[in-house]
Design an enzyme around this catalytic site. Structure first.
Site, PDB file in Angstrom:
ATOM      1  N   ASP A 153      -9.137  -5.433  -4.486  1.00  0.00           N
ATOM      2  CA  ASP A 153      -8.992  -4.816  -3.487  1.00  0.00           C
ATOM      3  C   ASP A 153      -9.975  -3.626  -3.075  1.00  0.00           C
ATOM      4  O   ASP A 153     -10.060  -2.504  -4.180  1.00  0.00           O
ATOM      5  CB  ASP A 153      -7.295  -3.912  -3.979  1.00  0.00           C
ATOM      6  CG  ASP A 153      -6.865  -3.622  -3.148  1.00  0.00           C
ATOM      7  OD1 ASP A 153      -7.315  -2.138  -2.087  1.00  0.00           O
ATOM      8  OD2 ASP A 153      -5.757  -3.545  -2.884  1.00  0.00           O
TER       9      ASP A 153
ATOM     10  N   SER B  31       0.473  -1.197   0.167  1.00  0.00           N
ATOM     11  CA  SER B  31       0.295  -0.131   0.108  1.00  0.00           C
ATOM     12  C   SER B  31       1.241   1.218  -0.618  1.00  0.00           C
ATOM     13  O   SER B  31       1.615   1.716  -0.891  1.00  0.00           O
ATOM     14  CB  SER B  31      -1.156   0.076   0.827  1.00  0.00           C
ATOM     15  OG  SER B  31      -1.893   0.811   0.975  1.00  0.00           O
TER      16      SER B  31
ATOM     17  N   HIS C 183      -7.309  -6.292   0.265  1.00  0.00           N
ATOM     18  CA  HIS C 183      -6.353  -5.092   0.071  1.00  0.00           C
ATOM     19  C   HIS C 183      -5.111  -5.620   1.508  1.00  0.00           C
ATOM     20  O   HIS C 183      -3.863  -5.460   1.153  1.00  0.00           O
ATOM     21  CB  HIS C 183      -6.559  -3.535   0.391  1.00  0.00           C
ATOM     22  CG  HIS C 183      -5.837  -1.960   0.841  1.00  0.00           C
ATOM     23  ND1 HIS C 183      -5.006  -1.700  -0.541  1.00  0.00           N
ATOM     24  CD2 HIS C 183      -5.099  -1.780   1.586  1.00  0.00           C
ATOM     25  CE1 HIS C 183      -3.776  -1.612  -0.264  1.00  0.00           C
ATOM     26  NE2 HIS C 183      -3.818  -0.745   1.242  1.00  0.00           N
TER      27      HIS C 183
END
Length: 273
Positions: free
Chosen positions: A224, A95, A253
């Site tokens: 995600d 991320s 995610h």
């Protein structure tokens, strides 16, 4: 517990386990190096030296009010790697951490980085625009900022559900996993949590991706709900020179469960090539 001090005075917590080729892990927002505990053990067991740090303002690092931008994050990572005098490094980022390692490899890591891995990473740019219609609308990002200020404790609990895909039929996310997300989120300095939203969503990293001259493995789940895959992994692979893309069907995610098992195996295979 080991700390080092950056050139601008921030104290950065890190963990350093094992010997062998170094793997350096950069976590996502609003988490800490604790998010990598499973990977630390698995990669350590596979014979690697594994280092993971808490980004400035996050976890056990200094609750500083400044430097919450992708370049400073990458500079801090560079200083940690130089502090430990690491070479032939594999940098892995999830991320926001994916943005951090991409900028590090592109702008600071020449001669030290062997390979790059990203998972659910924010590059090339997350924000929706005319040139990036697949991105996240500014209204959604403003909503994140509003909720961080309004009641961050409840927001971390609420965010954990889509983060791990717990709002999908048949997906059973444990209370422990959600509460651990909350625990890590509550360690973030409020200023850091707020300002990092701009850093992870509005930093254009197309040129960083183009500049990376080592192999890069780009991973993302096709479910995600935090970072849109069409604006992230699927665009990133078109910009890198030596890239491998793997899309994980149904994966969220957050890195957990069967997705985590498969991803960790794929990362080890990629490093060993």
């Amino acid at each position: 517990m080991p700390y080092f001090t950056t050139t601008d005075g921030a104290e950065i917590f890190y963990t350093d386990q094992g010997t062998g080729q170094p793997i350096v892990l950069s976590h996502g927002w609003p988490l800490s190096s604790d998010a990598w505990q499973v990977e630390i053990k698995r990669f350590y067991d596979a014979g690697y030296r594994v280092i993971a740090h808490d980004r400035r303002g996050h976890g056990r690092s200094s609750k500083v009010a400044t430097g919450h931008d992708m370049t400073t994050y990458a500079k801090n990572l560079a200083e940690l790697i130089e502090h430990l005098d690491l070479h032939d490094v594999v940098v892995i980022g999830h991320s926001t951490g994916g943005g951090e390692v991409v900028r590090y490899a592109a702008q600071f890591g020449k001669g030290r980085v062997a390979k790059v891995v990203t998972a659910g990473a924010v590059p090339p740019i997350m924000l929706k625009s005319e040139s990036n219609p697949e991105g996240t609308p500014i209204e959604d990002l403003d909503g994140i900022r509003t909720n961080v200020l309004k009641d961050r404790s409840q927001f971390w609990l609420d965010l954990a559900v889509p983060f791990y895909g717990g709002n999908r039929p048949g997906v059973d996310v444990s209370e422990g996993l959600k509460e651990d997300f909350w625990r890590q989120g509550m360690l973030v300095n409020l200023i850091a949590a707020y300002d990092c939203v701009k850093a992870f969503s509005e930093t254009d990293q197309a040129d960083d991706l183009k500049a990376i001259d080592v192999p890069i493995f780009i991973a993302q789940g096709d479910d995600d709900q935090i970072v849109p895959i069409a604006a992230a992994a699927k665009k990133s692979i078109e910009l890198v020179k030596h890239g491998t893309l793997k899309v994980y069907p149904g994966a969220s995610h957050g890195i957990w469960g069967a997705y985590q098992d498969e991803l960790d195996q794929d990362i080890l295979a990629f490093i060993a090539k």
